[in-house]
Structure formats: C-alpha cells, structure tokens
Design an enzyme around this catalytic site. Structure first.
Site, PDB file in Angstrom:
ATOM      1  CB  CYS A   2      -0.839  -0.069   1.172  1.00 22.87           C
ATOM      2  SG  CYS A   2      -1.967  -1.494   1.308  1.00 22.87           S
ATOM      3  NE  ARG A  28       4.270   1.566  -0.930  1.00 21.38           N
ATOM      4  CZ  ARG A  28       5.537   0.935  -1.033  1.00 21.38           C
ATOM      5  NH1 ARG A  28       6.401   1.196  -1.550  1.00 21.38           N
ATOM      6  NH2 ARG A  28       5.504   0.076   0.186  1.00 21.38           N
ATOM      7  CD1 TRP A  75      -2.223  -4.558  -5.053  1.00 16.47           C
ATOM      8  CD2 TRP A  75      -1.476  -5.849  -3.215  1.00 16.47           C
ATOM      9  NE1 TRP A  75      -1.709  -5.781  -5.374  1.00 16.47           N
ATOM     10  CE2 TRP A  75      -1.409  -6.739  -4.383  1.00 16.47           C
ATOM     11  CE3 TRP A  75      -1.234  -6.413  -1.749  1.00 16.47           C
ATOM     12  CZ2 TRP A  75      -0.986  -7.972  -4.453  1.00 16.47           C
ATOM     13  CZ3 TRP A  75      -0.709  -7.874  -1.987  1.00 16.47           C
ATOM     14  CH2 TRP A  75      -0.630  -8.553  -3.112  1.00 16.47           C
ATOM     15  CG  ASN A 101       2.795  -0.914   3.194  1.00 21.21           C
ATOM     16  OD1 ASN A 101       2.313  -1.733   2.437  1.00 21.21           O
ATOM     17  ND2 ASN A 101       4.069  -0.408   3.041  1.00 21.21           N
ATOM     18  N   GLY A 102       1.231  -3.170   5.372  1.00 22.78           N
ATOM     19  CA  GLY A 102       1.739  -4.219   6.263  1.00 22.78           C
ATOM     20  C   GLY A 102       0.906  -5.289   6.475  1.00 22.78           C
ATOM     21  CD  GLU A 479      12.084  -9.907 -16.481  1.00 19.48           C
ATOM     22  OE1 GLU A 479      11.760 -10.625 -15.590  1.00 19.48           O
ATOM     23  OE2 GLU A 479      11.765  -8.688 -16.480  1.00 19.48           O
ATOM     24  CE  LYS A 483       8.748  -7.186 -16.641  1.00 21.74           C
ATOM     25  NZ  LYS A 483       9.510  -7.495 -15.985  1.00 21.74           N
ATOM     26  CD  GLU A 486       5.320  -8.093 -14.515  1.00 16.77           C
ATOM     27  OE1 GLU A 486       5.040  -8.433 -13.362  1.00 16.77           O
ATOM     28  OE2 GLU A 486       6.421  -7.879 -14.794  1.00 16.77           O
ATOM     29  CG  HIS A 502      12.292 -33.625 -21.009  1.00 17.67           C
ATOM     30  ND1 HIS A 502      12.652 -34.870 -21.152  1.00 17.67           N
ATOM     31  CD2 HIS A 502      13.312 -32.823 -21.439  1.00 17.67           C
ATOM     32  CE1 HIS A 502      13.683 -34.898 -21.344  1.00 17.67           C
ATOM     33  NE2 HIS A 502      14.338 -33.801 -21.561  1.00 17.67           N
ATOM     34  CE  LYS A 602       9.019  -0.711  -9.344  1.00 15.66           C
ATOM     35  NZ  LYS A 602       9.183  -1.547 -10.759  1.00 15.66           N
TER      36      LYS A 602
HETATM   37  O1  M6R Z   1      11.949  -4.846  -5.135  1.00 13.79           O
HETATM   38  P1  M6R Z   1      12.270  -6.197  -5.389  1.00 13.79           P
HETATM   39  O2  M6R Z   1      13.404  -6.257  -6.741  1.00 13.79           O
HETATM   40  O3  M6R Z   1      12.663  -7.168  -4.411  1.00 13.79           O
HETATM   41  O4  M6R Z   1      10.764  -6.822  -6.075  1.00 13.79           O
HETATM   42  C1  M6R Z   1      11.070  -8.381  -6.477  1.00 13.79           C
HETATM   43  C2  M6R Z   1       9.574  -8.358  -7.396  1.00 13.79           C
HETATM   44  O5  M6R Z   1       8.568  -8.015  -6.787  1.00 13.79           O
HETATM   45  C3  M6R Z   1       9.638  -7.581  -8.820  1.00 13.79           C
HETATM   46  O6  M6R Z   1      10.660  -7.713  -9.641  1.00 13.79           O
HETATM   47  C4  M6R Z   1       8.322  -7.869  -9.537  1.00 13.79           C
HETATM   48  O7  M6R Z   1       8.331  -9.271  -9.797  1.00 13.79           O
HETATM   49  C5  M6R Z   1       8.011  -6.972 -10.647  1.00 13.79           C
HETATM   50  N1  M6R Z   1       6.683  -6.704 -11.105  1.00 13.79           N
HETATM   51  C6  M6R Z   1       8.338  -7.787 -11.975  1.00 13.79           C
HETATM   52  O8  M6R Z   1       8.020  -6.744 -13.277  1.00 13.79           O
END
Ligand code: M6R
Length: 607
Positions: A2, A28, A75, A101-102, A479, A483, A486, A502, A602
């Site tokens: 959040c 966030r 969130w 937040n938490g 990766e 992308k 998400e 496999h 984020k």
């Molecule tokens: O802040 P961090 O690098 O620890 O975050 C890790 C993941 O939450 C972050 O990379 C997440 O997977 C992104 N949304 C990827 O695009």
C-alpha cells in the site's frame, strides 16, 4: 504494497498535496483510496474503492479542509477491495484515523480481545485493530503519543502506519516495522511517505525510519523514538539526488516506455559503480564455498542469468534461489562458509528480507544489490551495492532488471580476475564487451523502439505464447514471459529449450507462436535443433537473433534482429529489450494500463 502519504504544513491545505503524493505512490497498490484531515478541531475522513484520481474526483477528497492530513492507496491483503475495507480505519468514536501498509500477524487475537472489551469493528482488515487498541490505551488517561506507543508494543507483524486524531490537532504520528516509511523535511512543513519520489516535489531532505521506530511529525520538524522503550533517537537528515524530473514521465505516454528507453543511460550509471564497493563485495564472494543469489520476481530472473556468469567466469558454485523458498530449500544447509547475495530493487521485499534474516542467524555472509539507498536491505547486509538505475515507477521491472545484471556482471568479472580460473584473454574480452552493453541497447531501441509494433499487431490475437532459450538465454526467456504475462495477462510458458520436449511441447499445435532467444555462442547448435523440433509441429517461430544470422532466419517466420558482437553471457541485457517492448505495446494494443497491471504491486512488503 500500500502507499502512505501524510503532511503537516505551516500554511495551506494538505489535501491537494496528499492527492499528488498518492498519485506517485499508486504503483504500490490501487484498489481503494482514503484521506483523513484535521481542521477546526474535527477529524474529517472519506474513502472508497477505486483508483486515486477517480476516487479523489468522485468524493472531492482534494477539497477536504485542514493543513494536516494523511492519505492511503491500498493493495488488499485482508478483506476484499471495497469501501469498508479502505483506509483510514477508525476507533469506535471516529476520533483516531490510522493508515497502514503491512500485515498485523496477531490481529485475530487482538480483535477478539477488543470485541470482548466492547469495541465494534466494521471491516475485515487487520489494520482496524490499531485504532481500537489506541482507543483502549487512551482510557488510561495518557496522551495520544504514549497510547500509540503502547498499542504498537502489542502488534506483531509488519507495518508502516500514520495516525491522525482529533485528540492532537498539531501532529501526525507514524511508526515502522518491516514496511518502509520515509520522513521529509522542508520549510513548508513535514511529510511522511512510503517512498521518496512521492515527496520529491516538496523536499529532497529525508530521514529513513528504521524498524522498531516511532516518529512524531510537527510543522517545524520531527522527533524519533524507539517503540520498545520510548527512548529518543538522533538521526541525520539525508539529501537525495533524484530530481522530480527523473521520477516523472517526460513526455512518454507511460512510465514503462520511458523506463525502457532510459536503459542506455541507467546502464551507463550502473557501470560507474564505485570501485571500492565492487572490491569489498568481491572479497566477501571469494571467501565463500558456495553462492546463493536470493531474490523474487524479476530480480530472481536476473539472478538466474547471473548464476551462469559466476559459475562460468569465476568457477564459483552458484545457486539462484527464490526468496520465498530459500529457507525451506536451503535453510538447513547454509552456514558460515556460504555467501548469500540478495538482489532487490526496492530493498524491502518481505520474502527476501526474511530469507536473509535466516541466513544471518546461521552466520552466513549476507551481501546486497539494491536500487534503494537507506532500504532495509542496505542495513542488514554486510556490504551492498546500489545499482544506480534511478526511480522506477512502472510496476513492471525493466531498467532495474538490466541494471541488476550490469552490477552482477561486474561482480562476476571482478571475481573471475581474483580467482584466475579462466584465461586472461577471456576475462579481458568480457570486460571490453561489458563496456559496450549500453551501446548495444541503444541500437536495439533505435531499431525496434517503435517498429516492433507491426510484429505485435500480427500476433495480437494469440491466446498462448511460448518463450524458449538455452543456457543463459533461458533466463531471458523467463523474463520475457514474465513481462508478457504481467502486462497483457496472456497465458504463456517459458522453458530452457532442452526441457521443452519433456512436457511443454504437448501444447504446441499448428500456428502456436514461439519466441526463441538465439544469440550467437555455445548453445547455438542446440537451439537450431529445438527450433526444428517445434517447427515440425506447426509452431510459428519468432526468433531474436543476431543480424545477418541466415540459418536462424531461414527457419523463422519472423525475426527480431540484434546488433552484431554481443557475447552470449551478456546477451540477456540487450536481448530482453525487444521483449519488454513487445509486452508493453501488446498491453497498449489491448487497452490495458502497462504501468499498473491488475493485482500487482511494485514492492511486496507483506508475507
Ligand atoms: O523490489 P524487488 O526487486 O525485491 O521486487 C521483486 C519483485 O516483486 C518484482 O521484480 C516483480 O516481480 C515485478 N513486478 C516484475 O516486473
């Protein structure tokens, strides 16, 4: 997860600043929004489900009166995203408003106790226990600051909170345990926020609150105390060098596109790391019997790629580990001879911090790579490096992935020189090419920055994609898939190409699009074999390969050509760029917001 923003101003209205602050924090979390302000001795509170601008406009939040107030963008963790669960939450008398937040781990016990004492709860959130606990403590006839401190001592779990109350018309109270909170000071007043960019329009003078600390914000400044015993803490104000411009869109339609195009610059910054930090980390790495690269999400995928570099160049046994699995998988075997290098853009990812807490308890050397000065990771690591990619506002990691790899490549290179297990020529060549990486990325952006849209349009109706690569390119494939997944929500699979037969090959049918990562290098012959296998089953092949690579071109339906001379071990950095662009443009084509994909946040600062 959040976002929190609060300010206590010497003059003027707080609500418009809270609105602007929350807009910068929306990455966030963005399922509901709420404000609480104080004016004329009264606590005003409004909240609802929705995104920041929409809720602010509908409820007129930016017209709320008062020079002191707090705001929250949520969130959901406990309780569905709906008005009643939005923050702020209040006590029975609506005199104390709390944003959080938490996650409060012991909220069920506390809630039961408070209900037995006659408190009435409205939401399904863990947060709501906090204002009721404060209310309960205030029955002891103590001031609100002391009551908040006592309430905090009863909480278990993670929190960054901000509290305003009609019992104190002059102050905001905040506290932190495991979730980030930053204080800002300026001649306009005092601020608090979940991160620095939210307050950059007002100040670049900040103080990072640490775990177990409580702060009182006043118009003229702030005080910090330890939650445990109320003792005073002295903390220097730091000046951050990020400008507001760096944190804003600069004419791009989305932060994500801006951040993709910023990569040549951010990579150059990541090449200018201070040599003494690289030396220090290398010295610790060299002492390790084994290296664990611990991270989540995109940072974990950067670790997979980097594990090839450490093993190949430095001949150090290296395990990439998902931070949420680290304790279960390696918790009993790590020890004094192991090194854990935690990689986290935010430096606040809960699972990563938990993993390194565990490693530290077992006397393991913990090192860090992060983008965030003052983050928890920087404080709990024996030594750390800041990756220097600047603020990343898009929820999807782009420039932070390439910068993390740039830092990890430099560490692998330095360790290779120290250990001397591969030839000097090989190491020199790697270094020379490493310095060229920003130029390779520049060329990729020039060539594909907008033209890739025609390819995106051609495949825009597809319901499934596969991403395949061999060796280090398996990490690029993962990766690229992350992308796409998400940002566009299109189901997609990614595998090391050799593993695809496999199981995953069973989903391939006539026309299935498969993106192959084919840099020149050791894995090339095998990747050609994998392409042929998939082609024989009717797949349409989109290859990311070196320009002029005729063999691959002949086998492919479409190619994304990459500059000449990129060595395989460095290929994930330039080769991910067209895949970032692909996911971005497909999201735009589908009418989705690439900066704020659904259900994502984020930084994931909760378990
Ligand atoms: O802040 P961090 O690098 O620890 O975050 C890790 C993941 O939450 C972050 O990379 C997440 O997977 C992104 N949304 C990827 O695009």
């Amino acid at each position: 997860m959040c976002g929190i923003f609060g300010c206590v101003l010497k003059e003027g209205e707080a609500a418009p600043l809270i609105h602007q602050g929350l807009r910068r924090l929306e990455y966030r979390g963005y399922d509901s929004v709420g404000f609480a302000t104080i004016s004329d001795g009264t606590l005003h509170m409004r909240k609802d489900q929705g995104r920041v601008d929409e809720v602010v406009g509908r409820l007129g939040l930016d017209k709320m009166p008062g020079s002191l107030g707090v705001g929250h963008t949520r969130w959901a963790t406990h309780g569905a995203p709906m008005m009643v669960n939005a923050h702020p939450h209040t006590d029975c008398e609506n005199q104390i408003a709390v944003i959080h937040n938490g996650v409060i781990d012991n909220f069920l016990e506390l809630k039961e106790e408070l209900i037995n004492r006659g408190h009435v709860f409205e939401s399904r959130t863990d947060t709501e226990v906090i204002p009721h606990l404060i209310e309960e403590e205030m029955k002891g006839d103590i001031n609100i600051g002391e009551a908040i401190l006592r309430a905090l001592r009863r909480l278990e779990g993670s929190y960054a909170i901000a509290v305003v109350s009609s019992a104190d018309l002059e102050r905001i109270y905040c506290a932190r345990n495991e979730s980030p909170l930053v204080i800002g000071v300026s001649d306009k007043g005092t601020f608090c926020a979940s991160d620095v960019p939210a307050m950059l329009p007002y100040t670049n003078k900040v103080v990072y609150l640490r775990n177990g600390e409580f702060a009182i914000l006043e118009r003229e400044g702030f005080k910090i105390k330890r939650i445990q015993d109320g003792s005073a803490v002295e903390r220097e104000v730091e000046e951050v060098t990020w400008t507001l411009e760096m944190a804003e869109k600069q004419g791009y339609p989305h932060f994500m596109l801006k951040e993709i195009f910023e990569q040549p610059k951010s990579l150059r910054n990541s090449l200018r790391l201070q040599q003494q930090y690289l030396d220090l980390l290398t010295a610790f790495l060299d002492r390790g019997r084994e290296l664990f690269l611990v991270a989540a999400g995109t940072s974990y995928l950067a670790c997979i790629a980097a594990s090839y570099m450490f093993s190949k160049l430095a001949r150090l046994t290296t395990y990439p580990a998902i931070s949420s699995e680290f304790i279960a998988q390696y918790g009993s075997s790590v020890g004094i001879d192991s090194v854990v290098l935690a990689v986290s853009q935010s430096g606040e990812t809960y699972d990563t911090l938990k993993a390194i807490d565990h490693a530290r308890m077992r006397a393991t050397t913990v090192l860090g790579v992060t983008n965030t000065v003052g983050s928890t990771l920087t404080r709990v690591s024996r030594a750390y490096i800041i990756q220097q990619s600047g603020p990343e506002m898009g929820v999807a990691a782009t420039k932070t992935f390439t910068s993390q790899l740039m830092v990890l490549s430099q560490l692998a290179l330095r360790l290779a020189r120290t250990r001397g297990k591969v030839s000097q020529d090989e190491v020199d060549d790697f270094e020379a090419r490493l310095l060229e990486v920003p130029v390779y990325v520049e060329k990729v952006l020039e060539k594909h920055g907008t033209s890739i849209r025609s390819l995106v349009e051609k495949y825009s109706g597809e319901r499934l994609f596969l991403f395949l690569g061999r060796g280090i390119s398996a990490a690029t494939a993962l990766e690229g898939r992350l992308k796409l997944l998400e940002l566009t929500y299109v189901p997609s699979l990614a595998y090391p190409a050799g593993e695809s037969k496999h199981g995953p090959i069973s989903v391939v049918e006539e026309g299935t699009p498969i993106i192959f990562l084919c840099p020149r290098g050791e894995t090339r012959r095998e990747i050609v074999g994998s392409i042929m296998e998939m082609k024989a089953r009717g797949a349409r092949i989109i290859s990311v390969c070196e320009e002029g690579d005729r063999d691959i071109k002949e086998l492919s339906d479409d190619v994304i050509e990459m500059p000449l001379g990129i060595p395989e071990l460095l290929s994930p950095i330039p080769y991910i760029v067209p895949l970032q662009l692909y996911a971005y443009y497909l999201a735009v084509e589908k009418g989705l917001d690439p900066d704020k994909p659904r259900n994502l946040a984020k930084s994931v600062t909760v378990p």
